[in-house]
Write a protein that holds these residues in place. Structure first.
Motif, PDB file in Angstrom:
ATOM      1  N   VAL A   1       0.859  -1.186   0.000  1.00 48.18           N
ATOM      2  CA  VAL A   1       0.000   0.000   0.000  1.00 48.18           C
ATOM      3  C   VAL A   1       0.892   1.230   0.000  1.00 48.18           C
ATOM      4  O   VAL A   1       2.069   1.167   0.357  1.00 48.18           O
ATOM      5  N   LEU A   2       0.316   2.351  -0.431  1.00 46.26           N
ATOM      6  CA  LEU A   2       0.972   3.645  -0.297  1.00 46.26           C
ATOM      7  C   LEU A   2       0.476   4.287   0.986  1.00 46.26           C
ATOM      8  O   LEU A   2      -0.734   4.358   1.216  1.00 46.26           O
ATOM      9  N   ASP A   3       1.404   4.727   1.807  1.00 47.45           N
ATOM     10  CA  ASP A   3       1.061   5.357   3.087  1.00 47.45           C
ATOM     11  C   ASP A   3       1.544   6.800   3.028  1.00 47.45           C
ATOM     12  O   ASP A   3       2.747   7.072   3.054  1.00 47.45           O
ATOM     13  N   SER A   4       0.594   7.735   2.887  1.00 47.39           N
ATOM     14  CA  SER A   4       0.926   9.157   2.780  1.00 47.39           C
ATOM     15  C   SER A   4       0.475   9.865   4.047  1.00 47.39           C
ATOM     16  O   SER A   4      -0.682   9.714   4.465  1.00 47.39           O
ATOM     17  N   ARG A   5       1.366  10.623   4.666  1.00 47.64           N
ATOM     18  CA  ARG A   5       1.057  11.269   5.939  1.00 47.64           C
ATOM     19  C   ARG A   5       1.262  12.779   5.839  1.00 47.64           C
ATOM     20  O   ARG A   5       2.342  13.242   5.494  1.00 47.64           O
ATOM     21  N   LEU A   6       0.192  13.497   6.128  1.00 50.31           N
ATOM     22  CA  LEU A   6       0.226  14.955   6.143  1.00 50.31           C
ATOM     23  C   LEU A   6       0.239  15.410   7.597  1.00 50.31           C
ATOM     24  O   LEU A   6      -0.705  15.156   8.343  1.00 50.31           O
ATOM     25  N   THR A   7       1.329  16.059   8.000  1.00 42.25           N
ATOM     26  CA  THR A   7       1.413  16.625   9.348  1.00 42.25           C
ATOM     27  C   THR A   7       1.054  18.104   9.266  1.00 42.25           C
ATOM     28  O   THR A   7       1.697  18.867   8.540  1.00 42.25           O
ATOM     29  N   ALA A   8       0.013  18.487   9.979  1.00 42.57           N
ATOM     30  CA  ALA A   8      -0.447  19.880   9.987  1.00 42.57           C
ATOM     31  C   ALA A   8       0.117  20.596  11.205  1.00 42.57           C
ATOM     32  O   ALA A   8       0.068  20.064  12.317  1.00 42.57           O
ATOM     33  N   CYS A   9       0.669  21.785  10.990  1.00 41.77           N
ATOM     34  CA  CYS A   9       1.281  22.572  12.075  1.00 41.77           C
ATOM     35  C   CYS A   9       0.658  23.956  12.136  1.00 41.77           C
ATOM     36  O   CYS A   9       0.136  24.467  11.141  1.00 41.77           O
ATOM     37  N   ASP A  10       0.752  24.570  13.318  1.00 38.50           N
ATOM     38  CA  ASP A  10       0.287  25.947  13.443  1.00 38.50           C
ATOM     39  C   ASP A  10       1.418  26.901  13.067  1.00 38.50           C
ATOM     40  O   ASP A  10       2.504  26.469  12.648  1.00 38.50           O
ATOM     41  N   ALA A  11       1.176  28.192  13.188  1.00 34.98           N
ATOM     42  CA  ALA A  11       2.155  29.187  12.765  1.00 34.98           C
ATOM     43  C   ALA A  11       3.449  29.125  13.564  1.00 34.98           C
ATOM     44  O   ALA A  11       4.495  29.599  13.111  1.00 34.98           O
ATOM     45  N   GLN A  12       3.405  28.532  14.753  1.00 30.58           N
ATOM     46  CA  GLN A  12       4.607  28.405  15.591  1.00 30.58           C
ATOM     47  C   GLN A  12       5.344  27.092  15.339  1.00 30.58           C
ATOM     48  O   GLN A  12       6.334  26.793  15.997  1.00 30.58           O
ATOM     49  N   GLY A  13       4.849  26.298  14.388  1.00 31.26           N
ATOM     50  CA  GLY A  13       5.500  25.040  14.066  1.00 31.26           C
ATOM     51  C   GLY A  13       5.092  23.873  14.945  1.00 31.26           C
ATOM     52  O   GLY A  13       5.675  22.790  14.852  1.00 31.26           O
ATOM     53  N   ARG A  14       4.079  24.051  15.785  1.00 34.62           N
ATOM     54  CA  ARG A  14       3.603  22.973  16.644  1.00 34.62           C
ATOM     55  C   ARG A  14       2.719  22.032  15.840  1.00 34.62           C
ATOM     56  O   ARG A  14       1.789  22.453  15.157  1.00 34.62           O
ATOM     57  N   ALA A  15       3.007  20.732  15.903  1.00 32.57           N
ATOM     58  CA  ALA A  15       2.198  19.749  15.184  1.00 32.57           C
ATOM     59  C   ALA A  15       0.817  19.644  15.824  1.00 32.57           C
ATOM     60  O   ALA A  15       0.696  19.439  17.033  1.00 32.57           O
ATOM     61  N   LEU A  16      -0.230  19.780  14.999  1.00 32.83           N
ATOM     62  CA  LEU A  16      -1.598  19.740  15.485  1.00 32.83           C
ATOM     63  C   LEU A  16      -2.277  18.402  15.223  1.00 32.83           C
ATOM     64  O   LEU A  16      -3.092  17.944  16.029  1.00 32.83           O
ATOM     65  N   ALA A  17      -1.959  17.787  14.093  1.00 35.36           N
ATOM     66  CA  ALA A  17      -2.622  16.550  13.706  1.00 35.36           C
ATOM     67  C   ALA A  17      -1.834  15.884  12.596  1.00 35.36           C
ATOM     68  O   ALA A  17      -1.029  16.520  11.914  1.00 35.36           O
ATOM     69  N   VAL A  18      -2.070  14.596  12.436  1.00 35.20           N
ATOM     70  CA  VAL A  18      -1.514  13.847  11.309  1.00 35.20           C
ATOM     71  C   VAL A  18      -2.676  13.185  10.580  1.00 35.20           C
ATOM     72  O   VAL A  18      -3.502  12.501  11.193  1.00 35.20           O
ATOM     73  N   GLU A  19      -2.761  13.436   9.280  1.00 32.79           N
ATOM     74  CA  GLU A  19      -3.754  12.758   8.446  1.00 32.79           C
ATOM     75  C   GLU A  19      -3.032  11.695   7.624  1.00 32.79           C
ATOM     76  O   GLU A  19      -2.180  12.004   6.795  1.00 32.79           O
ATOM     77  N   GLN A  20      -3.375  10.448   7.869  1.00 33.29           N
ATOM     78  CA  GLN A  20      -2.761   9.317   7.173  1.00 33.29           C
ATOM     79  C   GLN A  20      -3.710   8.841   6.076  1.00 33.29           C
ATOM     80  O   GLN A  20      -4.882   8.585   6.324  1.00 33.29           O
ATOM     81  N   THR A  21      -3.184   8.732   4.858  1.00 25.82           N
ATOM     82  CA  THR A  21      -3.959   8.214   3.738  1.00 25.82           C
ATOM     83  C   THR A  21      -3.306   6.922   3.270  1.00 25.82           C
ATOM     84  O   THR A  21      -2.146   6.927   2.858  1.00 25.82           O
ATOM     85  N   VAL A  22      -4.029   5.821   3.368  1.00 27.12           N
ATOM     86  CA  VAL A  22      -3.520   4.514   2.944  1.00 27.12           C
ATOM     87  C   VAL A  22      -4.226   4.139   1.651  1.00 27.12           C
ATOM     88  O   VAL A  22      -5.458   4.024   1.616  1.00 27.12           O
ATOM     89  N   MET A  23      -3.441   3.954   0.584  1.00 24.26           N
ATOM     90  CA  MET A  23      -4.005   3.728  -0.743  1.00 24.26           C
ATOM     91  C   MET A  23      -3.634   2.366  -1.291  1.00 24.26           C
ATOM     92  O   MET A  23      -2.486   1.919  -1.151  1.00 24.26           O
ATOM     93  N   ASP A  24      -4.589   1.718  -1.928  1.00 22.23           N
ATOM     94  CA  ASP A  24      -4.343   0.483  -2.649  1.00 22.23           C
ATOM     95  C   ASP A  24      -3.439   0.814  -3.838  1.00 22.23           C
ATOM     96  O   ASP A  24      -3.801   1.630  -4.685  1.00 22.23           O
ATOM     97  N   THR A  25      -2.265   0.177  -3.920  1.00 22.07           N
ATOM     98  CA  THR A  25      -1.334   0.495  -5.012  1.00 22.07           C
ATOM     99  C   THR A  25      -1.860   0.060  -6.373  1.00 22.07           C
ATOM    100  O   THR A  25      -1.338   0.507  -7.407  1.00 22.07           O
ATOM    101  N   ALA A  26      -2.882  -0.800  -6.397  1.00 19.02           N
ATOM    102  CA  ALA A  26      -3.492  -1.182  -7.668  1.00 19.02           C
ATOM    103  C   ALA A  26      -4.554  -0.181  -8.095  1.00 19.02           C
ATOM    104  O   ALA A  26      -5.212  -0.380  -9.117  1.00 19.02           O
ATOM    105  N   ALA A  27      -4.721   0.891  -7.339  1.00 23.02           N
ATOM    106  CA  ALA A  27      -5.767   1.869  -7.642  1.00 23.02           C
ATOM    107  C   ALA A  27      -5.244   3.279  -7.857  1.00 23.02           C
ATOM    108  O   ALA A  27      -5.916   4.080  -8.499  1.00 23.02           O
TER     109      ALA A  27
END
Length: 252
Positions: free
Chosen positions: A213-239
């Motif tokens: 699978v493809l595992d793509s992770r978006l880390t969202a930060c505020d203006a001070q660089g503090r990590a607020l959340a991680v959005e993980q997207t797991v994709m079927d590589t055949a798709a």
């Protein structure tokens, strides 16, 4: 070449031929492939060799097994995943995989849980072993076929005790979710890699254990660089095809 390497070359070559036959339409999408015995006779090899070749096709999405029925040809999808959706669409849209397709996806399964996140995500969020996250998960499908999972990890400390979001599993964009929590995301950092699927990935995406699978992770930060959340997207590589534009005018 060793005997093992020679045997591997045989079933890899057979898989290549079957993959080409499917791509060229000799076996249409959804058409039952010949039985292992029939293929063994055609290629003049043992049934075990055909079994290995067919497993390769299942793992890369060119075939799907149906219990008690056989193995069927399947045309891999080419859904475009753009890790930089804010960029303007490129003028050049003809890629080696057709630049990927934009498909309407249905959300057919959602959950909201809380608990300790995977170690890598906990580290990105600056959490220790005792700190939990809320996890919003949604499964995305097209034409009844599951193709993608999204999991959003938000530190429990950012979700107030009286927040209605503690019980609301409604899928929403990462920026919308954080805004609803009173946070102000300013920057994001995307990382993508291939990996073996977890058992939960296999179950939810209905894929064999041998398919990456493809595992793509978006880390969202505020203006001070503090990590607020991680959005993980797991994709079927055949798709999926990961696609983004580049400006080649004087930048290379």
């Amino acid at each position: 070449m060793t005997d093992a390497a020679s045997a591997q070359r045989v079933y890899v070559n057979i898989a290549d031929q079957l993959r080409s036959d499917i791509a060229e339409g000799h076996y249409e999408d959804g058409e039952r492939l010949p039985s292992e015995d029939e293929l063994a006779a055609k290629f003049k090899v043992a049934s075990r060799t055909i079994n290995r070749a067919v497993e390769l096709l299942k793992n890369d999405g060119h075939a799907v097994g149906r219990r008690g029925s056989g193995v069927y040809a399947q045309t891999p999808l080419a859904i475009k995943h753009n890790p930089f959706p804010g960029l303007q669409e490129p003028q050049c849209t003809v890629g080696a995989w057709g630049a990927g397709e934009l498909r309407a996806l249905d959300i057919d399964h959602v959950t909201l849980t809380s608990g300790q996140p995977p170690a890598a995500i906990a580290s990105a969020l600056g959490l220790d072993a005792e700190q939990a996250t809320f996890i919003w998960m949604a499964r995305h499908s097209t034409q009844g076929r599951p193709v993608k999972l999204t999991r959003t990890f938000v530190p429990a400390a950012l979700v107030p005790e009286d927040s209605a979001l503690r019980k609301d599993a409604t899928p929403r964009r990462l920026t919308t979710l954080l805004t609803d929590l009173g946070q102000s995301p300013a920057d994001g950092f995307v990382e993508t890699r291939g990996r073996s699927p977890l058992s939960e990935d296999c179950k939810l995406l209905q894929i064999p254990v041998g398919r990456f699978v493809l595992d793509s992770r978006l880390t969202a930060c505020d203006a001070q660089g503090r990590a607020l959340a991680v959005e993980q997207t797991v994709m079927d590589t055949a798709a999926y095809v990961v696609a983004h534009s580049v400006d080649l005018r004087g930048t290379w």
